[in-house]
Design a protein around this motif. Structure first.
Motif, mmCIF file in Angstrom:
data_model
loop_
_atom_site.group_PDB
_atom_site.id
_atom_site.type_symbol
_atom_site.label_atom_id
_atom_site.label_comp_id
_atom_site.label_asym_id
_atom_site.label_seq_id
_atom_site.Cartn_x
_atom_site.Cartn_y
_atom_site.Cartn_z
ATOM 1 N N GLN A 218 0.834 -1.207 0.000
ATOM 2 C CA GLN A 218 0.000 0.000 0.000
ATOM 3 C C GLN A 218 0.864 1.250 0.000
ATOM 4 N N GLY B 143 -2.773 4.477 2.066
ATOM 5 C CA GLY B 143 -3.458 3.217 2.303
ATOM 6 C C GLY B 143 -4.039 2.578 1.051
ATOM 7 N N SER C 37 5.448 -4.304 8.050
ATOM 8 C CA SER C 37 4.026 -4.302 8.381
ATOM 9 C C SER C 37 3.716 -3.573 9.688
ATOM 10 N N GLU D 181 3.397 2.247 11.284
ATOM 11 C CA GLU D 181 2.118 2.924 11.065
ATOM 12 C C GLU D 181 2.264 3.939 9.937
ATOM 13 N N GLN E 281 4.236 0.542 2.016
ATOM 14 C CA GLN E 281 4.161 -0.273 3.230
ATOM 15 C C GLN E 281 3.713 -1.680 2.886
ATOM 16 N N LYS F 116 1.920 -3.951 4.378
ATOM 17 C CA LYS F 116 0.967 -4.100 5.480
ATOM 18 C C LYS F 116 0.708 -5.553 5.868
ATOM 19 N N THR F 117 0.630 -6.442 4.895
ATOM 20 C CA THR F 117 0.323 -7.845 5.193
ATOM 21 C C THR F 117 1.567 -8.688 5.447
#
Length: 171
Positions: A42, A46, A98, A101, A120, A122-123
Motif C-alpha cells: 500500500q 493506504g 508491516s 504505522e 508499506q 501491510k500484510t
C-alpha cells in the motif's frame, strides 16, 4: 601449542556458518526471480499498489522501519541512488515493514525529505516473497526480469550497487 580437532559434523556446520556470514557481509545474488506481479502493498494513503507495476526495469528496494537506526542511516544512500538512477529507469523503493504505522511513515518521509517511493508491506506478503525478510534494513537489487542480483542485510555496499545499477541501465 594445542591443536583443536573438529569432528566432520562440526566442520560442516562451521563451514555453513562461515559461508552464511560471508554472504551476509558481502551481499549475494541469485537467479531466482521474485514474482512481483503477485504482490500488493500500500501507498502512504493506504491505497493498494501492485509491485508488478515495477516489473520490467531494475529495482533497488530496501525493507526498512522508522524505528530502525540502520534504516534511518540508509536514507541518504537510497536518496543518492534515486538521484543518480531514477532518470535511467531504476525504481527506488523504501518498503516499510508491516508494523510501521502510516502516520509514522508520512512523518519520516516529510522530516527526511525522502524523494523515492515509500510503500508499506501491510500484510507482510512482500517480506515473505523476498526471503523471508526478518531483519531491517534488508536491501535488494532486481534486474528487469525480477531476478535478485544483489541482496544485503544491513548497510549495502554503495560502490557495488552503483556499479551493478550502471551495468543494468547501460547494457
Amino acid at each position: 601449542m594445542t591443536t583443536t580437532v573438529f569432528s566432520p559434523t562440526r566442520r560442516h556446520w562451521l563451514g555453513l556458518l562461515t559461508a552464511s556470514a560471508v554472504l551476509t557481509v558481502a551481499g549475494c545474488s541469485t537467479e531466482t526471480p521474485v514474482k512481483l506481479a503477485n504482490l500488493t502493498v500500500q501507498d502512504l494513503d493506504g491505497n493498494p499498489v501492485s509491485l508488478g507495476d515495477y516489473a520490467g526495469k531494475p529495482v533497488a528496494i530496501t525493507f526498512w522501519a522508522t524505528t530502525c537506526p540502520g534504516c534511518v542511516a540508509e536514507i541518504p544512500h537510497m536518496t543518492a541512488l534515486y538521484q543518480k538512477f531514477a532518470s535511467k529507469g531504476v525504481q527506488v523503493i523504501g518498503l516499510a515493514m508491516s508494523y510501521d504505522e502510516l502516520g509514522q511513515l508520512k512523518a519520516m518521509v516529510a522530516d527526511k525529505h525522502i524523494p523515492y517511493t515509500v510503500l508499506q508491506d501491510k500484510t507482510g506478503a512482500a517480506a515473505q516473497a523476498f526471503g523471508p525478510v526478518r531483519l531491517t534494513p534488508t536491501f535488494f537489487v532486481l534486474d528487469g526480469k525480477g531476478n535478485i542480483r544483489y541482496q544485503k542485510i544491513g548497510p549495502f555496499d554503495t560502490a557495488r550497487v552503483d556499479q551493478l545499477l550502471t551495468e543494468l541501465t547501460t547494457g
